[in-house]
Design a protein around this motif. Sequence first.
Motif, PDB file in Angstrom:
ATOM      1  N   ARG A  13       5.421   8.767  -6.632  1.00  0.00           N
ATOM      2  CA  ARG A  13       5.940   7.656  -7.425  1.00  0.00           C
ATOM      3  C   ARG A  13       6.049   6.376  -6.604  1.00  0.00           C
ATOM      4  NH1 ARG A  13      10.569  11.105 -10.064  1.00  0.00           N
ATOM      5  NH2 ARG A  13      11.210  10.869  -7.932  1.00  0.00           N
ATOM      6  N   LEU A  14       6.243   6.514  -5.304  1.00  0.00           N
ATOM      7  CA  LEU A  14       6.344   5.324  -4.460  1.00  0.00           C
ATOM      8  C   LEU A  14       5.024   4.559  -4.403  1.00  0.00           C
ATOM      9  CD1 LEU A  14       8.529   6.688  -1.536  1.00  0.00           C
ATOM     10  CD2 LEU A  14       9.212   5.111  -3.344  1.00  0.00           C
ATOM     11  N   LEU A  15       3.924   5.219  -4.729  1.00  0.00           N
ATOM     12  CA  LEU A  15       2.634   4.528  -4.773  1.00  0.00           C
ATOM     13  C   LEU A  15       2.583   3.522  -5.917  1.00  0.00           C
ATOM     14  CD1 LEU A  15       0.234   7.504  -4.032  1.00  0.00           C
ATOM     15  CD2 LEU A  15       0.686   5.550  -2.542  1.00  0.00           C
ATOM     16  N   ASP A  16       3.451   3.697  -6.896  1.00  0.00           N
ATOM     17  CA  ASP A  16       3.510   2.768  -8.032  1.00  0.00           C
ATOM     18  C   ASP A  16       4.510   1.640  -7.805  1.00  0.00           C
ATOM     19  OD1 ASP A  16       1.600   4.159  -9.472  1.00  0.00           O
ATOM     20  OD2 ASP A  16       3.085   5.463 -10.415  1.00  0.00           O
ATOM     21  N   SER A  17       5.071   1.575  -6.623  1.00  0.00           N
ATOM     22  CA  SER A  17       6.043   0.535  -6.291  1.00  0.00           C
ATOM     23  C   SER A  17       5.400  -0.853  -6.402  1.00  0.00           C
ATOM     24  CB  SER A  17       6.549   0.752  -4.865  1.00  0.00           C
ATOM     25  OG  SER A  17       7.303  -0.346  -4.428  1.00  0.00           O
ATOM     26  N   SER A  18       6.188  -1.827  -6.743  1.00  0.00           N
ATOM     27  CA  SER A  18       5.673  -3.197  -6.795  1.00  0.00           C
ATOM     28  C   SER A  18       5.613  -3.818  -5.400  1.00  0.00           C
ATOM     29  CB  SER A  18       6.538  -4.057  -7.719  1.00  0.00           C
ATOM     30  OG  SER A  18       7.865  -4.084  -7.238  1.00  0.00           O
ATOM     31  N   CYS A  19       6.180  -3.154  -4.424  1.00  0.00           N
ATOM     32  CA  CYS A  19       6.195  -3.641  -3.044  1.00  0.00           C
ATOM     33  C   CYS A  19       4.903  -3.212  -2.327  1.00  0.00           C
ATOM     34  CB  CYS A  19       7.413  -3.079  -2.322  1.00  0.00           C
ATOM     35  SG  CYS A  19       7.466  -3.498  -0.571  1.00  0.00           S
ATOM     36  N   LEU A  20       4.089  -4.185  -1.962  1.00  0.00           N
ATOM     37  CA  LEU A  20       2.820  -3.881  -1.299  1.00  0.00           C
ATOM     38  C   LEU A  20       3.030  -3.161   0.025  1.00  0.00           C
ATOM     39  CD1 LEU A  20       0.690  -7.100  -1.927  1.00  0.00           C
ATOM     40  CD2 LEU A  20       0.576  -4.913  -3.109  1.00  0.00           C
ATOM     41  N   GLU A  21       4.079  -3.526   0.736  1.00  0.00           N
ATOM     42  CA  GLU A  21       4.364  -2.875   2.019  1.00  0.00           C
ATOM     43  C   GLU A  21       4.662  -1.382   1.811  1.00  0.00           C
ATOM     44  OE1 GLU A  21       7.406  -3.198   5.818  1.00  0.00           O
ATOM     45  OE2 GLU A  21       7.435  -4.770   4.295  1.00  0.00           O
ATOM     46  N   MET A  22       5.419  -1.061   0.772  1.00  0.00           N
ATOM     47  CA  MET A  22       5.751   0.330   0.480  1.00  0.00           C
ATOM     48  C   MET A  22       4.489   1.110   0.124  1.00  0.00           C
ATOM     49  SD  MET A  22       7.867   2.784   0.304  1.00  0.00           S
ATOM     50  CE  MET A  22       9.430   1.982   0.455  1.00  0.00           C
ATOM     51  N   LYS A  64       2.587   1.866   3.273  1.00  0.00           N
ATOM     52  CA  LYS A  64       3.208   2.926   4.069  1.00  0.00           C
ATOM     53  C   LYS A  64       2.958   4.295   3.455  1.00  0.00           C
ATOM     54  CE  LYS A  64       6.816   0.170   6.221  1.00  0.00           C
ATOM     55  NZ  LYS A  64       8.258  -0.034   6.379  1.00  0.00           N
ATOM     56  N   MET A  65       3.022   4.392   2.144  1.00  0.00           N
ATOM     57  CA  MET A  65       2.792   5.677   1.480  1.00  0.00           C
ATOM     58  C   MET A  65       1.349   6.126   1.632  1.00  0.00           C
ATOM     59  SD  MET A  65       5.677   6.662   0.682  1.00  0.00           S
ATOM     60  CE  MET A  65       5.009   8.190   0.068  1.00  0.00           C
ATOM     61  N   VAL A  66       0.411   5.202   1.472  1.00  0.00           N
ATOM     62  CA  VAL A  66      -0.996   5.555   1.645  1.00  0.00           C
ATOM     63  C   VAL A  66      -1.250   5.971   3.091  1.00  0.00           C
ATOM     64  CG1 VAL A  66      -3.367   4.686   1.592  1.00  0.00           C
ATOM     65  CG2 VAL A  66      -1.817   4.153  -0.281  1.00  0.00           C
ATOM     66  N   ALA A  67      -0.629   5.291   4.041  1.00  0.00           N
ATOM     67  CA  ALA A  67      -0.778   5.668   5.450  1.00  0.00           C
ATOM     68  C   ALA A  67      -0.238   7.076   5.691  1.00  0.00           C
ATOM     69  CB  ALA A  67      -0.068   4.652   6.343  1.00  0.00           C
ATOM     70  N   ALA A  68       0.874   7.425   5.063  1.00  0.00           N
ATOM     71  CA  ALA A  68       1.437   8.774   5.206  1.00  0.00           C
ATOM     72  C   ALA A  68       0.498   9.819   4.614  1.00  0.00           C
ATOM     73  CB  ALA A  68       2.801   8.843   4.534  1.00  0.00           C
ATOM     74  N   ILE A  69      -0.058   9.528   3.456  1.00  0.00           N
ATOM     75  CA  ILE A  69      -1.001  10.448   2.818  1.00  0.00           C
ATOM     76  C   ILE A  69      -2.246  10.592   3.673  1.00  0.00           C
ATOM     77  CG2 ILE A  69      -2.524  10.742   0.816  1.00  0.00           C
ATOM     78  CD1 ILE A  69      -0.203   9.409  -0.820  1.00  0.00           C
ATOM     79  N   THR A  70      -2.697   9.495   4.251  1.00  0.00           N
ATOM     80  CA  THR A  70      -3.857   9.534   5.131  1.00  0.00           C
ATOM     81  C   THR A  70      -3.574  10.388   6.359  1.00  0.00           C
ATOM     82  OG1 THR A  70      -4.580   7.378   4.365  1.00  0.00           O
ATOM     83  CG2 THR A  70      -5.471   8.117   6.459  1.00  0.00           C
ATOM     84  N   SER A  71      -2.376  10.299   6.890  1.00  0.00           N
ATOM     85  CA  SER A  71      -1.999  11.132   8.034  1.00  0.00           C
ATOM     86  C   SER A  71      -2.085  12.614   7.673  1.00  0.00           C
ATOM     87  CB  SER A  71      -0.585  10.805   8.498  1.00  0.00           C
ATOM     88  OG  SER A  71      -0.540   9.516   9.041  1.00  0.00           O
ATOM     89  N   LEU A  72      -1.654  12.952   6.474  1.00  0.00           N
ATOM     90  CA  LEU A  72      -1.776  14.338   6.017  1.00  0.00           C
ATOM     91  C   LEU A  72      -3.239  14.749   5.914  1.00  0.00           C
ATOM     92  CD1 LEU A  72       0.855  14.708   3.153  1.00  0.00           C
ATOM     93  CD2 LEU A  72       0.854  15.857   5.364  1.00  0.00           C
ATOM     94  N   SER A  73      -4.063  13.846   5.426  1.00  0.00           N
ATOM     95  CA  SER A  73      -5.473  14.186   5.238  1.00  0.00           C
ATOM     96  C   SER A  73      -6.198  14.353   6.564  1.00  0.00           C
ATOM     97  CB  SER A  73      -6.174  13.129   4.380  1.00  0.00           C
ATOM     98  OG  SER A  73      -6.367  11.935   5.100  1.00  0.00           O
ATOM     99  N   VAL A 114      -3.526   1.980  -6.440  1.00  0.00           N
ATOM    100  CA  VAL A 114      -3.398   1.199  -5.210  1.00  0.00           C
ATOM    101  C   VAL A 114      -4.662   0.368  -4.996  1.00  0.00           C
ATOM    102  CG1 VAL A 114      -3.141   1.333  -2.694  1.00  0.00           C
ATOM    103  CG2 VAL A 114      -1.775   2.807  -4.164  1.00  0.00           C
ATOM    104  N   LEU A 115      -5.809   0.907  -5.381  1.00  0.00           N
ATOM    105  CA  LEU A 115      -7.045   0.132  -5.272  1.00  0.00           C
ATOM    106  C   LEU A 115      -6.965  -1.154  -6.077  1.00  0.00           C
ATOM    107  CD1 LEU A 115     -10.033   2.642  -5.435  1.00  0.00           C
ATOM    108  CD2 LEU A 115      -9.383   1.148  -3.550  1.00  0.00           C
ATOM    109  N   GLU A 116      -6.280  -1.094  -7.207  1.00  0.00           N
ATOM    110  CA  GLU A 116      -6.171  -2.264  -8.074  1.00  0.00           C
ATOM    111  C   GLU A 116      -5.181  -3.295  -7.542  1.00  0.00           C
ATOM    112  OE1 GLU A 116      -4.976  -0.450 -11.713  1.00  0.00           O
ATOM    113  OE2 GLU A 116      -6.984   0.302 -12.155  1.00  0.00           O
ATOM    114  N   SER A 117      -4.115  -2.817  -6.888  1.00  0.00           N
ATOM    115  CA  SER A 117      -3.060  -3.770  -6.553  1.00  0.00           C
ATOM    116  C   SER A 117      -2.540  -3.663  -5.118  1.00  0.00           C
ATOM    117  CB  SER A 117      -1.874  -3.569  -7.508  1.00  0.00           C
ATOM    118  OG  SER A 117      -1.345  -2.266  -7.359  1.00  0.00           O
ATOM    119  N   GLY A 118      -3.165  -2.864  -4.289  1.00  0.00           N
ATOM    120  CA  GLY A 118      -2.671  -2.689  -2.930  1.00  0.00           C
ATOM    121  C   GLY A 118      -3.208  -3.741  -1.972  1.00  0.00           C
ATOM    122  N   SER A 119      -2.646  -3.725  -0.775  1.00  0.00           N
ATOM    123  CA  SER A 119      -3.086  -4.642   0.280  1.00  0.00           C
ATOM    124  C   SER A 119      -4.395  -4.133   0.888  1.00  0.00           C
ATOM    125  CB  SER A 119      -2.019  -4.708   1.368  1.00  0.00           C
ATOM    126  OG  SER A 119      -1.909  -3.448   2.025  1.00  0.00           O
ATOM    127  N   GLY A 120      -5.010  -4.947   1.700  1.00  0.00           N
ATOM    128  CA  GLY A 120      -6.228  -4.542   2.394  1.00  0.00           C
ATOM    129  C   GLY A 120      -5.997  -3.331   3.275  1.00  0.00           C
TER     130      GLY A 120
END
Length: 79
Positions: free
Chosen positions: A2-11, A14-23, A48-54
């Motif tokens: 659910r944190l991936l749907d946050s309006s905060c780009l920084e959050m 961080k969540m995508v980075a955590a998921i990437t670490s798992l992968s 996240v592709l639609e609204s995330g940071s680079g």
Amino acid sequence: MRLLDSSCLEMKGKMVAAITSLSRSTVESSKHVMIAKGLMLLNHLLRVLESGSGFAKEKLCIALQTLTFSKENASAIGS
């Protein structure tokens, strides 16, 4: 997830980075859990592709690579 749907780009980043670490983990059970949750996780990641940071988009590509180890997930990503 659910944190991936946050309006905060920084959050999101961080969540995508955590998921990437798992992968990238050498612990196979981490990858299996991620692949098993693939379709549900995929929906959140694609938003996240639609609204995330680079940074988040770059990390997202690494996570998507792991998700493609499942044929079902690979088909969903392709479509």
